[in-house]
Design an enzyme around this catalytic site. Structure first.
Site, PDB file in Angstrom:
ATOM      1  N   CYS A  45     -29.090  16.246   6.592  1.00  0.00           N
ATOM      2  CA  CYS A  45     -29.745  15.887   5.320  1.00  0.00           C
ATOM      3  C   CYS A  45     -30.988  16.746   5.085  1.00  0.00           C
ATOM      4  O   CYS A  45     -31.270  17.149   3.948  1.00  0.00           O
ATOM      5  CB  CYS A  45     -30.160  14.423   5.332  1.00  0.00           C
ATOM      6  SG  CYS A  45     -28.787  13.288   5.560  1.00  0.00           S
TER       7      CYS A  45
HETATM    8  C1  BEZ Z   1     -27.471  14.133   9.460  1.00  0.00           C
HETATM    9  O1  BEZ Z   1     -28.038  14.301   8.368  1.00  0.00           O
HETATM   10  O2  BEZ Z   1     -27.569  14.949  10.344  1.00  0.00           O
HETATM   11  C2  BEZ Z   1     -26.646  12.916   9.674  1.00  0.00           C
HETATM   12  C3  BEZ Z   1     -26.968  11.735   9.051  1.00  0.00           C
HETATM   13  C4  BEZ Z   1     -26.188  10.607   9.281  1.00  0.00           C
HETATM   14  C5  BEZ Z   1     -25.108  10.679  10.130  1.00  0.00           C
HETATM   15  C6  BEZ Z   1     -24.784  11.884  10.741  1.00  0.00           C
HETATM   16  C7  BEZ Z   1     -25.542  13.010  10.511  1.00  0.00           C
END
Ligand code: BEZ
Length: 208
Positions: A45
Site C-alpha cells: 500500500c
Molecule cells: C501490503 O500493503 O503490503 C499488504 C496489506 C495487506 C495484506 C497484505 C499486504
C-alpha cells in the site's frame, strides 16, 4: 449486488484527510480514480500511495482526481502519509477516505470476505464526469497495481469517447485505434476522412 460498468457511482459523504467530502460534489466535472487499499503502514500500500502521488501531474493532465480509501482513521492516514512521503520521496496531496464503518467499502463491494472480513481489497473504479462507472479492476492484497495501466485505460476511455472508437490489445496513446463494427463504411468515410486499414471488414484500424 456489486457495482458494474455503466452503473452510476453511489454518492456518499465521508471524512477524508482533506476534510469531509460529498463525493459527487467533490468530483464535479472531473474523472475520478477511486482506489481502495487494505491498511495503512503496510508495504505494498505504501508503494501504491507513493506512486499515485508521484503521478499527480499525469492524473491532472487527464482531468482525473485520485481518491484513496481504507478502513483506517483520518488520524492513522495522516501519520502514514508522512511515512509515504518520506519513503517514496513525494508530497501526497490527494484525499484518502477514512471508511472506518465500511460504508463506502460495502457500497462499492470492496470487502471480499474470502480475502479479509474487515479490510478492503485493492479495488479500482474509474468514474467519468457523468458519475458513470467506466472501468473496474480488483487486485488481491498481495499484488500492487500497475499505474501505467491505470493511466493507459484512462487514455483509452477518453480517446474512445472523443473519437467514438475502440482500442486494441496493448494500445497506447498515439497507436492506431479500431473503427467499431457498428459504423458502416459509408459513415466511416465521413467520421474518419483520413481513411483506414481494412484487415477484415470487421477489423479496421485508423489513426486519430
Ligand atoms: C501490503 O500493503 O503490503 C499488504 C496489506 C495487506 C495484506 C497484505 C499486504
Amino acid at each position: 449486488m456489486s457495482l458494474r460498468i455503466g452503473d452510476t457511482a453511489p454518492d456518499f459523504t465521508i471524512p477524508t484527510t482533506k476534510g469531509d467530502i460529498s463525493f459527487h460534489d467533490w468530483a464535479g466535472d472531473k474523472w475520478v480514480f477511486l482506489f481502495s487499499h487494505p491498511a495503512d503502514f503496510t508495504p505494498v500500500c505504501t508503494t501504491e500511495m507513493g506512486r499515485t502521488s508521484q503521478l499527480a501531474d499525469e492524473f491532472a493532465a487527464r482531468n482525473v482526481l485520485p481518491l484513496g480509501l481504507s478502513t483506517d482513521s483520518v488520524e492513522e492516514h495522516l501519520k502514514w502519509i508522512d511515512d509515504v512521503n518520506d519513503t517514496q520521496n513525494t508530497d501526497l496531496s490527494f484525499p484518502i477516505i477514512a471508511d472506518i464503518d465500511h460504508a463506502v467499502a460495502q457500497a462499492y463491494d470492496m470487502i471480499h470476505p474470502g480475502e479479509s472480513e474487515t479490510a478492503a481489497v485493492r479495488s479500482v473504479f474509474i468514474i467519468d464526469p457523468n458519475k458513470k462507472i467506466r472501468l473496474t479492476m480488483t487486485y488481491p492484497m498481495s499484488v500492487g497495481r500497475n499505474f501505467d495501466e491505470i493511466l493507459r485505460v484512462v487514455d483509452a476511455l477518453q480517446t474512445g469517447d472523443k473519437y467514438k472508437v475502440a482500442t486494441p490489445a496493448d494500445w497506447v496513446m498515439g497507436a492506431k485505434v479500431i473503427i467499431p463494427p457498428s459504423v458502416t463504411n459509408q459513415a466511416a468515410r465521413t467520421q474518419f476522412p483520413q481513411g483506414w486499414d481494412e484487415v477484415r471488414p470487421y477489423l479496421r484500424f485508423t489513426k486519430v
